[in-house]
Design a protein around this motif. Structure first.
Motif: not given
Length: 145
Positions: A43-54
């Motif tokens: 498994a790999a942790m998926v990271r995100g950002r709101i609107g591609g920033q922040g």
């Protein structure tokens, strides 16, 4: 060179496994290889950002399969693919290794070019379906303003 490798590794990872198998099967006399890391599922942790920033946040985990191999001629290939398909990862690593050696033009023509064309066709189909559902909004000016 690094950007080229990133592009073909991404294409191989996103390719439909049956298309990759068929394209690789079209190549003649695939070289032998030794496993540096046999295909393994994790498994790999998926990271995100709101609107591609922040600030980045942990979105969740996804299943991945990874492997690494060395061809008899010495080139090393790696692959990470989404899901639990060991054969897909092995084929992607084999193409990665082939692309780093003298058979790169053959692998480009037999494997990567058809996969690139299939990906472009799929993107066009998605764009056409999205365009068919597009709604145009307009505002009428009111006379009292």
């Amino acid at each position: 060179m690094i950007a080229d490798r990133q592009a073909w590794m991404g294409l191989l990872a996103r390719a439909e496994p049956s298309r990759l198998a068929a394209a690789l099967g079209a190549m003649e006399a695939l070289p032998g290889h030794d496993w540096l890391r046999a295909p393994e599922i994790g498994a790999a942790m998926v990271r995100g950002r709101i609107g591609g920033q922040g600030a980045a946040f942990n979105l969740g985990e996804m299943t991945v399969t990874r492997c690494a191999l060395r061809l008899a001629t010495g080139e090393v290939g790696h692959a990470y693919v989404q899901g639990r398909d060991r054969e897909h990862a092995a084929r992607a690593a084999l193409v990665d290794a082939l692309m780093q050696g003298p058979r790169a033009p053959e692998a480009e023509a037999a494997v990567l070019a058809p996969l690139r064309a299939a990906a472009a066709a799929a993107a066009r189909d998605r764009a056409e379906k999205a365009a068919a559902t597009r709604v145009e909004f307009f505002t009428l000016q009111r006379g009292e303003d």
